[in-house]
Design a protein around this motif. Structure first.
Motif, PDB file in Angstrom:
ATOM      1  N   VAL A  79       0.863  -1.174   0.000  1.00 56.59           N
ATOM      2  CA  VAL A  79       0.000   0.000   0.000  1.00 56.59           C
ATOM      3  C   VAL A  79       0.901   1.226   0.000  1.00 56.59           C
ATOM      4  CG1 VAL A  79      -1.718   1.281   1.323  1.00 56.59           C
ATOM      5  CG2 VAL A  79      -1.804  -1.221   1.245  1.00 56.59           C
ATOM      6  N   HIS A  80       0.686   2.129  -0.935  1.00 56.05           N
ATOM      7  CA  HIS A  80       1.486   3.339  -1.038  1.00 56.05           C
ATOM      8  C   HIS A  80       0.625   4.516  -0.601  1.00 56.05           C
ATOM      9  CE1 HIS A  80       4.664   1.171  -3.133  1.00 56.05           C
ATOM     10  NE2 HIS A  80       3.713   0.580  -3.819  1.00 56.05           N
ATOM     11  N   LEU A  81       0.798   4.916   0.646  1.00 54.78           N
ATOM     12  CA  LEU A  81       0.003   6.001   1.191  1.00 54.78           C
ATOM     13  C   LEU A  81       0.621   7.333   0.817  1.00 54.78           C
ATOM     14  CD1 LEU A  81      -0.526   4.496   4.749  1.00 54.78           C
ATOM     15  CD2 LEU A  81      -2.045   4.350   2.784  1.00 54.78           C
ATOM     16  N   ARG A  82      -0.217   8.268   0.390  1.00 54.23           N
ATOM     17  CA  ARG A  82       0.256   9.597   0.005  1.00 54.23           C
ATOM     18  C   ARG A  82      -0.445  10.618   0.873  1.00 54.23           C
ATOM     19  NH1 ARG A  82       0.095   6.842  -4.958  1.00 54.23           N
ATOM     20  NH2 ARG A  82       2.125   6.770  -5.947  1.00 54.23           N
ATOM     21  N   PRO A  83       0.215  11.079   1.922  1.00 57.47           N
ATOM     22  CA  PRO A  83      -0.421  12.052   2.818  1.00 57.47           C
ATOM     23  C   PRO A  83      -0.649  13.391   2.127  1.00 57.47           C
ATOM     24  CG  PRO A  83       1.836  11.599   3.514  1.00 57.47           C
ATOM     25  CD  PRO A  83       1.563  10.729   2.329  1.00 57.47           C
ATOM     26  N   VAL A  84      -1.697  14.069   2.573  1.00 62.56           N
ATOM     27  CA  VAL A  84      -2.018  15.408   2.099  1.00 62.56           C
ATOM     28  C   VAL A  84      -1.963  16.327   3.309  1.00 62.56           C
ATOM     29  CG1 VAL A  84      -3.774  16.865   1.027  1.00 62.56           C
ATOM     30  CG2 VAL A  84      -3.511  14.482   0.294  1.00 62.56           C
ATOM     31  N   ILE A  92      -4.246  11.082   5.500  1.00 66.78           N
ATOM     32  CA  ILE A  92      -3.686   9.966   4.751  1.00 66.78           C
ATOM     33  C   ILE A  92      -4.843   9.089   4.282  1.00 66.78           C
ATOM     34  CG2 ILE A  92      -2.118   7.995   4.811  1.00 66.78           C
ATOM     35  CD1 ILE A  92      -0.925   9.454   7.393  1.00 66.78           C
ATOM     36  N   PRO A  93      -5.139   9.066   2.977  1.00 63.92           N
ATOM     37  CA  PRO A  93      -6.209   8.190   2.495  1.00 63.92           C
ATOM     38  C   PRO A  93      -5.795   6.730   2.664  1.00 63.92           C
ATOM     39  CG  PRO A  93      -5.311   9.547   0.703  1.00 63.92           C
ATOM     40  CD  PRO A  93      -4.522   9.843   1.927  1.00 63.92           C
ATOM     41  N   LEU A  94      -6.673   5.932   3.240  1.00 60.98           N
ATOM     42  CA  LEU A  94      -6.386   4.515   3.445  1.00 60.98           C
ATOM     43  C   LEU A  94      -7.067   3.650   2.402  1.00 60.98           C
ATOM     44  CD1 LEU A  94      -6.716   4.377   7.331  1.00 60.98           C
ATOM     45  CD2 LEU A  94      -4.637   4.602   5.963  1.00 60.98           C
ATOM     46  N   THR A  95      -8.010   4.217   1.668  1.00 55.62           N
ATOM     47  CA  THR A  95      -8.672   3.506   0.583  1.00 55.62           C
ATOM     48  C   THR A  95      -8.502   4.308  -0.688  1.00 55.62           C
ATOM     49  OG1 THR A  95     -10.757   4.579   1.151  1.00 55.62           O
ATOM     50  CG2 THR A  95     -10.406   2.371   2.036  1.00 55.62           C
ATOM     51  N   ARG A  96      -8.501   3.595  -1.816  1.00 54.31           N
ATOM     52  CA  ARG A  96      -8.335   4.277  -3.095  1.00 54.31           C
ATOM     53  C   ARG A  96      -9.603   4.202  -3.926  1.00 54.31           C
ATOM     54  NH1 ARG A  96      -2.838   2.689  -5.832  1.00 54.31           N
ATOM     55  NH2 ARG A  96      -4.260   1.284  -6.844  1.00 54.31           N
ATOM     56  N   ARG A  97     -10.613   3.551  -3.396  1.00 57.71           N
ATOM     57  CA  ARG A  97     -11.859   3.366  -4.138  1.00 57.71           C
ATOM     58  C   ARG A  97     -12.556   4.702  -4.338  1.00 57.71           C
ATOM     59  NH1 ARG A  97     -16.838   1.330  -1.536  1.00 57.71           N
ATOM     60  NH2 ARG A  97     -18.308   1.299  -3.227  1.00 57.71           N
ATOM     61  N   SER A 103     -11.884   5.652   3.746  1.00 51.89           N
ATOM     62  CA  SER A 103     -11.308   5.748   5.089  1.00 51.89           C
ATOM     63  C   SER A 103     -10.021   6.567   5.028  1.00 51.89           C
ATOM     64  CB  SER A 103     -11.049   4.355   5.669  1.00 51.89           C
ATOM     65  OG  SER A 103     -10.156   3.640   4.867  1.00 51.89           O
ATOM     66  N   PHE A 104      -9.782   7.286   6.121  1.00 54.24           N
ATOM     67  CA  PHE A 104      -8.635   8.171   6.221  1.00 54.24           C
ATOM     68  C   PHE A 104      -8.034   8.068   7.616  1.00 54.24           C
ATOM     69  CE2 PHE A 104     -11.695  10.012   3.347  1.00 54.24           C
ATOM     70  CZ  PHE A 104     -10.943  10.411   2.267  1.00 54.24           C
ATOM     71  N   LYS A 105      -6.722   8.196   7.693  1.00 57.12           N
ATOM     72  CA  LYS A 105      -6.072   8.439   8.969  1.00 57.12           C
ATOM     73  C   LYS A 105      -5.762   9.925   8.979  1.00 57.12           C
ATOM     74  CE  LYS A 105      -2.243   7.531  12.012  1.00 57.12           C
ATOM     75  NZ  LYS A 105      -0.969   6.858  12.242  1.00 57.12           N
ATOM     76  N   MET A 106      -6.072  10.588  10.094  1.00 58.77           N
ATOM     77  CA  MET A 106      -5.807  12.015  10.210  1.00 58.77           C
ATOM     78  C   MET A 106      -4.946  12.266  11.436  1.00 58.77           C
ATOM     79  SD  MET A 106      -9.523  13.686   9.506  1.00 58.77           S
ATOM     80  CE  MET A 106     -10.489  13.249   8.091  1.00 58.77           C
ATOM     81  N   VAL A 107      -4.009  13.176  11.279  1.00 56.89           N
ATOM     82  CA  VAL A 107      -3.221  13.661  12.411  1.00 56.89           C
ATOM     83  C   VAL A 107      -3.512  15.156  12.499  1.00 56.89           C
ATOM     84  CG1 VAL A 107      -0.943  13.940  13.425  1.00 56.89           C
ATOM     85  CG2 VAL A 107      -1.438  11.915  12.011  1.00 56.89           C
ATOM     86  N   LEU A 108      -4.238  15.546  13.553  1.00 56.17           N
ATOM     87  CA  LEU A 108      -4.592  16.945  13.753  1.00 56.17           C
ATOM     88  C   LEU A 108      -3.543  17.597  14.638  1.00 56.17           C
ATOM     89  CD1 LEU A 108      -8.408  16.517  14.529  1.00 56.17           C
ATOM     90  CD2 LEU A 108      -7.291  16.778  12.311  1.00 56.17           C
ATOM     91  N   LEU A 171      -8.963   7.779  13.010  1.00 53.98           N
ATOM     92  CA  LEU A 171      -9.423   7.165  11.780  1.00 53.98           C
ATOM     93  C   LEU A 171     -10.792   7.737  11.481  1.00 53.98           C
ATOM     94  CD1 LEU A 171      -8.594   3.382  12.331  1.00 53.98           C
ATOM     95  CD2 LEU A 171      -7.333   5.029  10.951  1.00 53.98           C
ATOM     96  N   SER A 172     -11.059   7.984  10.212  1.00 57.42           N
ATOM     97  CA  SER A 172     -12.347   8.506   9.796  1.00 57.42           C
ATOM     98  C   SER A 172     -12.838   7.700   8.610  1.00 57.42           C
ATOM     99  CB  SER A 172     -12.222   9.987   9.411  1.00 57.42           C
ATOM    100  OG  SER A 172     -13.426  10.457   8.849  1.00 57.42           O
ATOM    101  N   ILE A 173     -14.104   7.304   8.665  1.00 59.95           N
ATOM    102  CA  ILE A 173     -14.747   6.648   7.524  1.00 59.95           C
ATOM    103  C   ILE A 173     -15.922   7.521   7.152  1.00 59.95           C
ATOM    104  CG2 ILE A 173     -15.960   4.614   6.679  1.00 59.95           C
ATOM    105  CD1 ILE A 173     -14.429   2.977   8.778  1.00 59.95           C
TER     106      ILE A 173
END
Length: 192
Positions: A79-84, A92-97, A103-108, A171-173
């Protein structure tokens, strides 16, 4: 890059991404810097797409270039995660669909922002991985700790951020509508 891309297939993919997100050509043109006439010709397959078109469109649609042109999956299972990076968060998007729940991982990062509740179509589910998350949801103002979950209809005015001076990981869905622009829940006070 254009030599290997079928203009009709790319055009169909561009139109599909735009209509799934319920965006107009004018809205995509405004956000990407690609003119409405060029977007129309790209979507109809009358013009071949170049990187000059694809890079800003991938940003607008929040997809990778491979997803944008519907490139076949490679045999690489990693899995190649590309943070924004945003002003106050790394996402960080965790799904590409495209088109379904994502789903996303977020660091606030703590930034001293005051709550500014907004609403939009969709539904959101949030799970706190680390830190303390402040969630303002309509009249509720709660702090969630590690392992706590919140789920809510995003048409309810909401805002979330760091509850203290430490970062929060979560994590956010959310459904596809959750990626659209947030609408201000209350007007800002006029300055005197």
């Amino acid at each position: 890059m254009t030599a290997n891309l079928d203009p009709l297939a790319v055009g169909h993919r561009l139109r599909d991404l735009r209509t799934r997100r319920r965006l107009t050509l004018a809205e995509v043109a405004r956000d990407s810097g690609v003119s409405v006439s060029t977007l129309s010709r790209l979507e109809s397959g009358k013009r071949g797409a170049t990187l000059e078109h694809l890079v800003p469109l991938a940003r607008v649609y929040r997809v990778t270039l491979d997803e944008l042109v519907d490139a076949p999956d490679s045999a690489d299972p990693r899995v190649h995660l590309r943070p924004v990076d945003h002003a106050y968060a790394t996402v960080i998007p965790l799904t590409r669909r495209v088109g379904g729940p994502r789903s996303f991982k977020m660091v606030l990062r703590p930034d001293g922002r005051e709550p500014d509740p907004r609403s939009h179509e969709g539904y959101d589910w949030i799970y706190v991985l680390d830190g303390r998350l402040r969630l303002v949801l309509a009249e509720h103002d709660v702090v969630l700790g590690v392992g706590e979950v919140a789920e809510f209809d995003t048409r309810t005015p909401h805002w979330f951020g760091c509850a203290d001076d430490r970062p929060v990981e979560l994590l956010s869905i959310m459904g596809p509508q959750g990626e659209r622009m947030h609408v201000r829940a209350r007007p800002k006070q006029a300055r005197s």
